[in-house]
Write a protein that holds these residues in place. Sequence first.
Motif, PDB file in Angstrom:
ATOM      1  N   ASP A  27       0.799  -1.222   0.000  1.00 46.39           N
ATOM      2  CA  ASP A  27       0.000   0.000   0.000  1.00 46.39           C
ATOM      3  C   ASP A  27       0.831   1.271   0.000  1.00 46.39           C
ATOM      4  OD1 ASP A  27      -2.842   0.162  -0.162  1.00 46.39           O
ATOM      5  OD2 ASP A  27      -2.891  -1.269   1.506  1.00 46.39           O
ATOM      6  N   MET A  32       5.126   4.568  -5.032  1.00 46.33           N
ATOM      7  CA  MET A  32       6.514   5.022  -5.158  1.00 46.33           C
ATOM      8  C   MET A  32       7.049   4.660  -6.542  1.00 46.33           C
ATOM      9  SD  MET A  32       7.002   6.354  -2.155  1.00 46.33           S
ATOM     10  CE  MET A  32       5.477   6.591  -1.241  1.00 46.33           C
ATOM     11  N   ALA A  86       7.927  14.736  -0.204  1.00 45.93           N
ATOM     12  CA  ALA A  86       7.059  13.574  -0.381  1.00 45.93           C
ATOM     13  C   ALA A  86       6.629  13.105   1.004  1.00 45.93           C
ATOM     14  CB  ALA A  86       7.796  12.458  -1.116  1.00 45.93           C
ATOM     15  N   LEU A  89       1.427   7.830   4.552  1.00 46.67           N
ATOM     16  CA  LEU A  89       0.914   7.210   5.776  1.00 46.67           C
ATOM     17  C   LEU A  89       0.979   5.714   5.524  1.00 46.67           C
ATOM     18  CD1 LEU A  89      -2.095   9.608   6.361  1.00 46.67           C
ATOM     19  CD2 LEU A  89       0.113   9.602   7.533  1.00 46.67           C
ATOM     20  N   VAL A  94      -5.181   4.701   8.595  1.00 43.14           N
ATOM     21  CA  VAL A  94      -5.059   6.068   9.136  1.00 43.14           C
ATOM     22  C   VAL A  94      -5.227   7.127   8.045  1.00 43.14           C
ATOM     23  CG1 VAL A  94      -3.634   5.396  11.112  1.00 43.14           C
ATOM     24  CG2 VAL A  94      -2.530   6.125   8.986  1.00 43.14           C
ATOM     25  N   GLY A  96      -7.393   9.278   5.166  1.00 38.64           N
ATOM     26  CA  GLY A  96      -8.761   9.785   5.043  1.00 38.64           C
ATOM     27  C   GLY A  96      -9.310  10.408   6.320  1.00 38.64           C
ATOM     28  N   LYS A  97      -8.425  10.655   7.311  1.00 35.24           N
ATOM     29  CA  LYS A  97      -8.879  11.238   8.590  1.00 35.24           C
ATOM     30  C   LYS A  97      -8.357  12.657   8.778  1.00 35.24           C
ATOM     31  CE  LYS A  97      -9.086   6.841  11.056  1.00 35.24           C
ATOM     32  NZ  LYS A  97      -8.541   6.038  12.149  1.00 35.24           N
ATOM     33  N   GLY A  98      -7.757  13.204   7.743  1.00 37.14           N
ATOM     34  CA  GLY A  98      -7.251  14.572   7.851  1.00 37.14           C
ATOM     35  C   GLY A  98      -5.800  14.666   8.277  1.00 37.14           C
ATOM     36  N   VAL A  99      -5.147  13.531   8.487  1.00 31.16           N
ATOM     37  CA  VAL A  99      -3.735  13.571   8.899  1.00 31.16           C
ATOM     38  C   VAL A  99      -2.876  14.154   7.776  1.00 31.16           C
ATOM     39  CG1 VAL A  99      -1.753  12.195   9.639  1.00 31.16           C
ATOM     40  CG2 VAL A  99      -4.051  11.619  10.446  1.00 31.16           C
ATOM     41  N   GLY A 100      -3.129  13.688   6.559  1.00 39.75           N
ATOM     42  CA  GLY A 100      -2.345  14.157   5.411  1.00 39.75           C
ATOM     43  C   GLY A 100      -2.487  15.659   5.221  1.00 39.75           C
ATOM     44  N   ALA A 101      -3.696  16.172   5.373  1.00 37.84           N
ATOM     45  CA  ALA A 101      -3.913  17.612   5.202  1.00 37.84           C
ATOM     46  C   ALA A 101      -3.105  18.403   6.233  1.00 37.84           C
ATOM     47  CB  ALA A 101      -5.403  17.928   5.318  1.00 37.84           C
ATOM     48  N   GLU A 123       6.748  15.404  -7.227  1.00 38.63           N
ATOM     49  CA  GLU A 123       6.336  14.584  -8.366  1.00 38.63           C
ATOM     50  C   GLU A 123       5.363  13.528  -7.866  1.00 38.63           C
ATOM     51  OE1 GLU A 123       9.833  12.859 -10.085  1.00 38.63           O
ATOM     52  OE2 GLU A 123      10.757  14.809 -10.437  1.00 38.63           O
ATOM     53  N   ASN A 128      -2.094   8.537  -9.258  1.00 32.71           N
ATOM     54  CA  ASN A 128      -2.336   8.896  -7.852  1.00 32.71           C
ATOM     55  C   ASN A 128      -3.110  10.224  -7.814  1.00 32.71           C
ATOM     56  OD1 ASN A 128      -2.263   8.775  -5.092  1.00 32.71           O
ATOM     57  ND2 ASN A 128      -0.029   8.782  -4.906  1.00 32.71           N
ATOM     58  N   VAL A 131      -3.885  12.322  -4.710  1.00 30.18           N
ATOM     59  CA  VAL A 131      -2.782  13.078  -4.117  1.00 30.18           C
ATOM     60  C   VAL A 131      -2.471  14.341  -4.906  1.00 30.18           C
ATOM     61  CG1 VAL A 131      -0.319  12.995  -3.575  1.00 30.18           C
ATOM     62  CG2 VAL A 131      -1.827  11.161  -2.836  1.00 30.18           C
ATOM     63  N   LEU A 134      -5.076  16.675  -3.998  1.00 33.41           N
ATOM     64  CA  LEU A 134      -4.845  17.175  -2.632  1.00 33.41           C
ATOM     65  C   LEU A 134      -3.818  18.311  -2.659  1.00 33.41           C
ATOM     66  CD1 LEU A 134      -4.883  16.997   0.516  1.00 33.41           C
ATOM     67  CD2 LEU A 134      -3.426  14.982   0.323  1.00 33.41           C
ATOM     68  N   LYS A 183     -11.724  20.828  10.182  1.00 34.52           N
ATOM     69  CA  LYS A 183     -11.462  19.428  10.564  1.00 34.52           C
ATOM     70  C   LYS A 183     -11.155  19.314  12.056  1.00 34.52           C
ATOM     71  CE  LYS A 183      -9.410  18.358   6.000  1.00 34.52           C
ATOM     72  NZ  LYS A 183     -10.138  17.310   5.329  1.00 34.52           N
TER      73      LYS A 183
HETATM   74  C1  COA Z   1      -1.245  11.060   0.534  1.00 33.23           C
HETATM   75  C2  COA Z   1      -1.732  10.742   1.927  1.00 33.23           C
HETATM   76  C3  COA Z   1      -0.578  10.989   2.883  1.00 33.23           C
HETATM   77  C4  COA Z   1      -2.918  11.684   2.243  1.00 33.23           C
HETATM   78  O1  COA Z   1      -3.186  11.599   3.618  1.00 33.23           O
HETATM   79  P1  COA Z   1      -4.683  11.414   4.185  1.00 33.23           P
HETATM   80  O2  COA Z   1      -4.579  11.542   5.658  1.00 33.23           O
HETATM   81  O3  COA Z   1      -5.264  10.190   3.631  1.00 33.23           O
HETATM   82  O4  COA Z   1      -5.437  12.698   3.569  1.00 33.23           O
HETATM   83  P2  COA Z   1      -6.584  13.522   4.303  1.00 33.23           P
HETATM   84  O5  COA Z   1      -7.472  12.599   5.047  1.00 33.23           O
HETATM   85  O6  COA Z   1      -5.961  14.630   5.059  1.00 33.23           O
HETATM   86  O7  COA Z   1      -7.364  14.110   3.076  1.00 33.23           O
HETATM   87  C5  COA Z   1      -7.050  15.363   2.536  1.00 33.23           C
HETATM   88  C6  COA Z   1      -7.967  15.616   1.352  1.00 33.23           C
HETATM   89  O8  COA Z   1      -7.654  14.714   0.296  1.00 33.23           O
HETATM   90  C7  COA Z   1      -8.799  13.948  -0.037  1.00 33.23           C
HETATM   91  N1  COA Z   1      -8.360  12.578  -0.240  1.00 33.23           N
HETATM   92  C8  COA Z   1      -7.362  11.942   0.424  1.00 33.23           C
HETATM   93  N2  COA Z   1      -7.225  10.690  -0.031  1.00 33.23           N
HETATM   94  C9  COA Z   1      -8.178  10.535  -0.992  1.00 33.23           C
HETATM   95  C10 COA Z   1      -8.541   9.466  -1.844  1.00 33.23           C
HETATM   96  N3  COA Z   1      -7.891   8.286  -1.836  1.00 33.23           N
HETATM   97  N4  COA Z   1      -9.552   9.664  -2.719  1.00 33.23           N
HETATM   98  C11 COA Z   1     -10.196  10.854  -2.772  1.00 33.23           C
HETATM   99  N5  COA Z   1      -9.887  11.908  -1.985  1.00 33.23           N
HETATM  100  C12 COA Z   1      -8.890  11.743  -1.115  1.00 33.23           C
HETATM  101  C13 COA Z   1      -9.724  14.020   1.147  1.00 33.23           C
HETATM  102  O9  COA Z   1     -11.076  13.908   0.775  1.00 33.23           O
HETATM  103  C14 COA Z   1      -9.420  15.386   1.718  1.00 33.23           C
HETATM  104  O10 COA Z   1     -10.174  16.389   1.054  1.00 33.23           O
HETATM  105  P3  COA Z   1     -10.812  17.597   1.907  1.00 33.23           P
HETATM  106  O11 COA Z   1      -9.660  18.362   2.509  1.00 33.23           O
HETATM  107  O12 COA Z   1     -11.539  18.378   0.883  1.00 33.23           O
HETATM  108  O13 COA Z   1     -11.659  16.960   2.954  1.00 33.23           O
HETATM  109  C15 COA Z   1      -2.176   9.279   2.068  1.00 33.23           C
HETATM  110  O14 COA Z   1      -3.326   9.057   1.297  1.00 33.23           O
HETATM  111  C16 COA Z   1      -1.119   8.287   1.648  1.00 33.23           C
HETATM  112  O15 COA Z   1      -0.262   7.949   2.436  1.00 33.23           O
HETATM  113  N6  COA Z   1      -1.169   7.770   0.399  1.00 33.23           N
HETATM  114  C17 COA Z   1      -0.224   6.779  -0.062  1.00 33.23           C
HETATM  115  C18 COA Z   1       1.160   7.330  -0.291  1.00 33.23           C
HETATM  116  C19 COA Z   1       1.165   8.431  -1.306  1.00 33.23           C
HETATM  117  O16 COA Z   1       0.504   8.350  -2.319  1.00 33.23           O
HETATM  118  N7  COA Z   1       1.972   9.454  -1.044  1.00 33.23           N
HETATM  119  C20 COA Z   1       2.137  10.559  -1.946  1.00 33.23           C
HETATM  120  C21 COA Z   1       3.220  10.249  -2.889  1.00 33.23           C
HETATM  121  S1  COA Z   1       4.151  11.729  -3.203  1.00 33.23           S
END
Ligand code: COA
Length: 188
Positions: A27, A32, A86, A89, A94, A96-101, A123, A128, A131, A134, A183
Amino acid sequence: MSAPHVVLRDVGEADRTRLRDWRNLPDVSRWMYSDHEISPAEHDRWFDAALADPARRYWIIELDGEPVGLANLADISREHRRCAWAYYLASPAVRGKGVGAFVEFWMIEHVFGVLGLEKLWCEVLIENEAVWKLHESFGFRREALFRRHVWKGGEPRDVVGLGLLKDDWAQARAASRERLIQKGYAIA
Ligand SMILES: CC(C)(COP(=O)(O)OP(=O)(O)OC[C@H]1O[C@@H](n2cnc3c(N)ncnc32)[C@H](O)[C@@H]1OP(=O)(O)O)[C@@H](O)C(=O)NCCC(=O)NCCS
């Protein structure tokens, strides 16, 4: 809505094994550029080089006191006033809970505020889409489409290049901050 408690702390020696385990998770590796199984020796070479390189910085993302992901800066260039970044999570549980934001906001503020740089870029594999969207929601703009840029699983993949200028952030910060407050985060 109560916000998760998110902290970024420096990566240390105690994280060595954890980072290999995370990076080998399907996952994570699916997003990557390379997704082969990383051996302990390959990981050790990467880990030692990563921590010794002044042009890179690594942080563990902690959620409610538990390590859940990795964020990093690369190609930190004082000359060109920019760096790349880069993050991931490790567990989909974990996401989709706002951690990434929160991490996105924290990192942008760190780069422009603490480091005093003027551009942050990254990049992202074009598939993806969540992302790169986002990133765009924080003011990043698509600056490049690198065609057939990366080979994964025997297939060429396109890559999106995104950039955020300090001036873009001045425009996007208020709305981004407001979304985090919605959030449940307390943001200065
Ligand atoms: C990228 C990543 C860190 C985002 O973190 P997250 O905690 O899931 O994101 P959040 O919950 O904070 O969501 C932030 C926004 O993105 C949107 N979003 C996040 N993942 C989504 C998905 N898979 N599909 C649709 N929307 C998504 C959310 O709806 C949210 O929108 P909002 O601010 O309007 O509510 C995480 O999904 C991850 O680890 N992905 C795999 C690794 C990766 O792709 N890294 C980036 C490579 S550079």
